[in-house]
Structures are given as C-alpha cells and as structure tokens.
Design an enzyme around this catalytic site. Structure first.
Site, PDB file in Angstrom:
ATOM      1  CE  LYS A 159      -2.280   2.081   3.938  1.00 21.08           C
ATOM      2  NZ  LYS A 159      -1.660   3.366   3.898  1.00 21.08           N
ATOM      3  CB  CYS A 164      -4.942   6.376  10.540  1.00 17.09           C
ATOM      4  SG  CYS A 164      -5.389   4.888   9.649  1.00 17.09           S
ATOM      5  CG  ASP A 219       2.456   1.959   9.579  1.00 13.91           C
ATOM      6  OD1 ASP A 219       2.024   2.889  10.290  1.00 13.91           O
ATOM      7  OD2 ASP A 219       2.600   2.066   8.347  1.00 13.91           O
ATOM      8  NE  ARG A 268      -7.560   4.637   4.859  1.00 17.53           N
ATOM      9  CZ  ARG A 268      -6.627   4.939   5.747  1.00 17.53           C
ATOM     10  NH1 ARG A 268      -6.928   5.039   7.018  1.00 17.53           N
ATOM     11  NH2 ARG A 268      -5.380   5.164   5.377  1.00 17.53           N
TER      12      ARG A 268
HETATM   13  C1  UD1 Z   1       3.839   7.250   6.283  1.00 17.32           C
HETATM   14  C2  UD1 Z   1       3.011   5.987   6.143  1.00 17.32           C
HETATM   15  C3  UD1 Z   1       2.449   5.559   7.476  1.00 17.32           C
HETATM   16  C4  UD1 Z   1       3.550   5.435   8.504  1.00 17.32           C
HETATM   17  C5  UD1 Z   1       4.407   6.697   8.552  1.00 17.32           C
HETATM   18  C6  UD1 Z   1       5.618   6.560   9.432  1.00 17.32           C
HETATM   19  C7  UD1 Z   1       2.121   6.147   3.888  1.00 17.32           C
HETATM   20  C8  UD1 Z   1       0.923   6.323   3.027  1.00 17.32           C
HETATM   21  N1  UD1 Z   1       1.920   6.246   5.213  1.00 17.32           N
HETATM   22  O1  UD1 Z   1       2.954   8.265   6.734  1.00 17.32           O
HETATM   23  O2  UD1 Z   1       1.799   4.293   7.291  1.00 17.32           O
HETATM   24  O3  UD1 Z   1       2.976   5.216   9.770  1.00 17.32           O
HETATM   25  O4  UD1 Z   1       4.880   7.015   7.229  1.00 17.32           O
HETATM   26  O5  UD1 Z   1       6.391   5.475   9.046  1.00 17.32           O
HETATM   27  O6  UD1 Z   1       3.205   5.894   3.413  1.00 17.32           O
HETATM   28  N2  UD1 Z   1       5.355  15.247  10.391  1.00 17.32           N
HETATM   29  C9  UD1 Z   1       5.412  16.611  10.642  1.00 17.32           C
HETATM   30  N3  UD1 Z   1       5.285  17.455   9.575  1.00 17.32           N
HETATM   31  C10 UD1 Z   1       5.110  16.994   8.284  1.00 17.32           C
HETATM   32  C11 UD1 Z   1       5.063  15.600   8.053  1.00 17.32           C
HETATM   33  C12 UD1 Z   1       5.192  14.753   9.128  1.00 17.32           C
HETATM   34  O7  UD1 Z   1       5.558  17.047  11.782  1.00 17.32           O
HETATM   35  O8  UD1 Z   1       4.999  17.820   7.373  1.00 17.32           O
HETATM   36  C13 UD1 Z   1       5.468  14.303  11.535  1.00 17.32           C
HETATM   37  C14 UD1 Z   1       4.180  13.489  11.714  1.00 17.32           C
HETATM   38  O9  UD1 Z   1       3.214  14.176  12.462  1.00 17.32           O
HETATM   39  C15 UD1 Z   1       4.688  12.276  12.440  1.00 17.32           C
HETATM   40  C16 UD1 Z   1       6.074  12.074  11.830  1.00 17.32           C
HETATM   41  O10 UD1 Z   1       6.436  13.326  11.243  1.00 17.32           O
HETATM   42  O11 UD1 Z   1       4.801  12.532  13.806  1.00 17.32           O
HETATM   43  C17 UD1 Z   1       6.134  10.980  10.786  1.00 17.32           C
HETATM   44  O12 UD1 Z   1       5.276  11.288   9.728  1.00 17.32           O
HETATM   45  P1  UD1 Z   1       5.563  10.849   8.221  1.00 17.32           P
HETATM   46  O13 UD1 Z   1       6.833  10.085   8.165  1.00 17.32           O
HETATM   47  O14 UD1 Z   1       5.417  12.045   7.347  1.00 17.32           O
HETATM   48  O15 UD1 Z   1       4.363   9.854   7.942  1.00 17.32           O
HETATM   49  P2  UD1 Z   1       3.408   9.806   6.690  1.00 17.32           P
HETATM   50  O16 UD1 Z   1       4.157  10.057   5.438  1.00 17.32           O
HETATM   51  O17 UD1 Z   1       2.180  10.592   6.969  1.00 17.32           O
END
Ligand code: UD1
Length: 438
Positions: free
Chosen positions: A20, A114, A323, A415
């Site tokens: 996914k 989520c 995850d 999902r």
């Molecule tokens: C992706 C995965 C998700 C996984 C996560 C961490 C997908 C579709 N989803 O989510 O399954 O749990 O990586 O391995 O690939 N953050 C900020 N600012 C930002 C972006 C992120 O503060 O602009 C923080 C988030 O709140 C969180 C952390 O960084 O605390 C990790 O987020 P991120 O690695 O961006 O996760 P996703 O890409 O949303």
C-alpha cells in the site's frame, strides 16, 4: 463488521498483497509522465480505489485489470483536488508535488487518513517553498501553519510556481511523505536538487526505482541524502510493486498471537530487518524458504523481553515501524510476562490498546509508553477498529481469544488490507465479514 470465532492456531500459506505505502506514491508519480504508466501487483484496497478516483477527477484515464493498474495522464488538465477527496486519505497530499512539477500549480486541502496524531504537513510545504513554490491559504492569503501544528485544517491551500528551481533542502525530521513530495517536485525543477535528512523507508526506495525506470536521474535511495536531476525527458514505464512489509508483519503477528506455522509467499526478509529480530526475540522461529517467509510459533510469546527500562521503541526506518506498534501490543497481550513499548513517531497511536482491554488484556498506557502484562488467554469481545493498523491488531487478538468477537469499523481495515478475512481463512481461521453493519 468482522466476526471471529477465536482459538484456532493458524496453519498454511498465503500470498501477501502488494505494498500500500509503495503503490500510492507511485500512482501519484504517474502524473509526471504525459502518457500511460502500468503498475502491477496493485492491492485491491480502498486507498487504491480512492487514489484512482482522484486521478480520474484530475483528467487521467485510469483502469484496473486484475492487480494491474493503467494510468494515462496525457490529458491531465486539473490541478484542483476537492476537500472531500483530500480528506479520504493521507496520501492525497502526495499529488501536490507531481501537480506542481507538471502543471506549476496545485490546489489542495489538509489530507485525511488515520487519526493517530496531529499529522501536520508543514514539512511538505517547506520543501515546496525551498524549490521556489509559493504556498498560500486561499482564505487568509497567508501561510498560517507553524512547525508541528495544523491550525487551519479546513482551508484550501494553493501551491504555485512559475518556475521550479533545484535547491539543497534539509528535512529536520525524516518524514516519509515529505521526502516523497520532495522527490516528486524535484523531478520538475531545473537543475540538481539535493534532499538531506530524507526518510530511508523501503517505500522510498521503491518510488526511486520506479522514477529511475521512468527516466529520472536520481541517486541515494535508502540513504538520508537523495539527489534528483530535474526536467529530464521521461519514458513510459511498467513497474511491479513489491510485497507489503506491514501486511506481512500483520500475518506474522497474528500467527504469534494464535500460534501455528504459516508461510507467506512472495515475501523476503528485505525491508523486514527491523521487525524479524523483534519477533524472534519474543519466541517466533522465522526462516526464509525460497521466496517465502515461514513463522513457527509453538508457545506463548515471551515476557520480560522489552522491560520498562528498555522498551521496544518505534522509530523511522531502520527503526521498528510505528505501523507494527499496535500489532505488537496484541502479541504482548498473550505473552507469559510483561513487555513495554514506546511510541516515538506519532503521539496519538494507542487507541487500539484501549480496545484490547476489552479482550481482558492487562495494559497500562502512560503518555507515549505502554506496558502489557500478558495473560494466558484472552476472551472474545465486541470492539471497534480505531484506525487501519489498530483494527488489524484487534483481528489478531480476536484470533487468539476464546469465544466469539465482533470488530466494527471494517472500513478502516479495508483501506489497507485486501481481503484480510479471506487470507486468514486460508490459514484456518474462523473469520468472516457480516454485511449487516460496518
Ligand atoms: C507514512 C506511512 C504511514 C507510517 C508513517 C511513518 C504512507 C501512506 N503512510 O505516513 O503508514 O505510519 O509514514 O512510518 O506511506 N510530520 C510533521 N510534519 C510533516 C510531516 C510529518 O511534523 O509535514 C510528523 C508526523 O506528524 C509524524 C512524523 O512526522 O509525527 C512521521 O510522519 P511521516 O513520516 O510524514 O508519515 P506519513 O508520510 O504521513
């Protein structure tokens, strides 16, 4: 609603779905090429259907035959994504980078996904700005988001660049999504972009492999420094997505809860390095046999492995994946002793722990730490899936519980898992979906 009659160990083999978290950014990346992209081994899950719908709304022709998706982005005409579509899933934000690269503009809203924490998108937008884009909230005409905050989640956001220019960009945290958006935007920027502080997850490596096949000159995948040469001529690509490491981990965790001997086909140990030693330390016997991974679990998981002073900590790759956190809580719940976990990636990710209590699990949550004292047997319960992985963890616990369980909130699980009940039935579980309610 999922119904489970628990207590059966799991035996047999299953094929694990395509990833996914790899396929969604790759589908977004298909916007970069003015022609047809073919993606194979695409899982039949709601997030994929949702991404297909959004791509169509942008003017692409999209079809799915079996597990192959064809995306013709030659007629890409729209740079606006409506709020309802943006809020269906987190990955919708990954379309902003390719839209910016191809059309010079993207109109988006805060993404959904989520409820596992605040999940701001400030890092995504700082990457866009570093590459020369202007980021504005239409309602206020000015950028209102502070670091780590998500103050104006209903606002439309306009990202625009007359000319994207390569730059050196440093990510203060290795966000998976911001790294992906950085790479995707850099494909449209003039010159060589250097992204530092990148996420190193296997799904980033897959995105880079896909883009390289598309003709992009790109180096450094799997390291924290990625270089992208922008504005190269792109070519049509056919790409096969790899197995889903989190789905694989889900079935391994389920077999650890219920006991048994399972074989996951099409899965290698690659990308699973942070998870397998943890499962082994808890008593699982795991072997790679050809192109499959076998797990044997003839006893309860061990307690006392992750003590309060040395908890299992989630962290960005190559750390233990967040995850898998709730799935491990389900494993801990039936261990013969206490194990503890610390969540360091998302601040609000223990909703499943509270649901696990209903099975008779002994769990204490304090801030971002949780301690679980395993019990010899869980009992069936009616629970609600709070999110995608938390829902899968409840399924794993229900398989180990004596008696019947009902898990509502199936829409969260659908999902990300292609027919989780069918896969578990192949392993001998007594599990089905009742369509009377979700
Ligand atoms: C992706 C995965 C998700 C996984 C996560 C961490 C997908 C579709 N989803 O989510 O399954 O749990 O990586 O391995 O690939 N953050 C900020 N600012 C930002 C972006 C992120 O503060 O602009 C923080 C988030 O709140 C969180 C952390 O960084 O605390 C990790 O987020 P991120 O690695 O961006 O996760 P996703 O890409 O949303």
């Amino acid at each position: 609603m999922i119904q489970v009659a628990g207590g059966n160990p799991l035996y047999g083999e299953i094929q694990v779905q395509g990833s996914k978290n790899a396929v969604l950014p790759i589908m977004a990346a298909s916007l970069l090429y003015e022609g047809t992209t073919v993606i194979e081994n695409v899982p039949k899950i709601q997030d994929v259907y949702c991404m297909m719908g959004i791509l169509r709304s942008l003017g692409c022709k999209v079809s799915m035959e079996g597990h192959t998706v064809l995306i013709d982005a030659s007629a890409l005409s729209q740079c606006e994504i409506c709020r309802e579509d943006m809020e269906k899933m987190r990955s919708s934000i990954l379309l902003a980078g390719p839209l910016l690269a191809r059309l010079g503009e993207a109109g988006v809203y805060y993404p959904g996904g989520c409820s596992i924490g605040k999940r701001p998108i400030d890092l995504h937008f700082s990457v866009f700005r570093a590459l020369g884009a202007n980021v504005e909230e239409a309602e206020s005409g000015k950028w209102q988001i502070g670091p780590g905050e998500n103050k104006n989640s209903g606002a439309r956001i306009c990202v625009k660049a007359a000319d994207l220019l390569a730059a050196a960009v440093h990510l203060p945290y290795p966000s998976v999504g911001a790294t992906e958006n950085g790479i995707l935007t850099a494909v449209g920027a003039r010159g060589v972009t250097v992204l530092k502080g990148c996420a190193r997850e296997p799904e980033i490596v897959e995105l880079v492999h896909f883009l390289r096949k598309m003709g992009v000159c790109i180096r450094g995948e799997g390291t924290s420094r990625i270089e992208v040469e922008g504005q190269k001529a792109l070519t049509p690509v056919r790409y096969r997505v790899g197995a889903d490491r989190i789905a694989a981990g889900t079935y391994l965790a389920a077999a650890m809860c219920a006991g048994g001997d399972v074989r996951l086909c099409g899965v290698s140990t690659r990308g699973m390095e942070p998870v397998l030693p943890v499962l082994r330390s808890l008593g699982a016997v795991i072997t790679q046999e050809g192109d499959s991974l076998r797990l044997q679990m003839g006893r309860r998981p061990k307690g006392g492995v992750f003590r309060q002073d040395v908890p299992l900590k989630t962290a960005p790759f190559p750390g233990f994946p967040t995850d898998m956190q709730s799935l491990l809580l389900a494993v801990f719940a039936v261990a013969d002793g206490e194990n503890c976990m610390e969540e360091t990636v998302f601040e609000g990710r223990f909703a499943a722990a509270r649901q696990l209590l209903k099975f008779g699990a002994e769990i204490l949550v304090e801030g971002n730490r949780v301690c679980v004292t395993g019990v010899p047997s869980l009992r069936g319960a009616s629970v609600h899936a709070p999110d995608l992985r938390g829902g899968a963890a409840l399924v794993a616990a229900a398989l180990a519980a004596d008696g019947c369980s009902q898990i509502s909130g199936y829409e969260h699980i659908a999902r990300g898992y292609e027919d989780i009940c069918g896969s578990l039935r192949l392993l001998g579980a007594d599990i089905c979906i009742s369509h009377f309610s979700t």
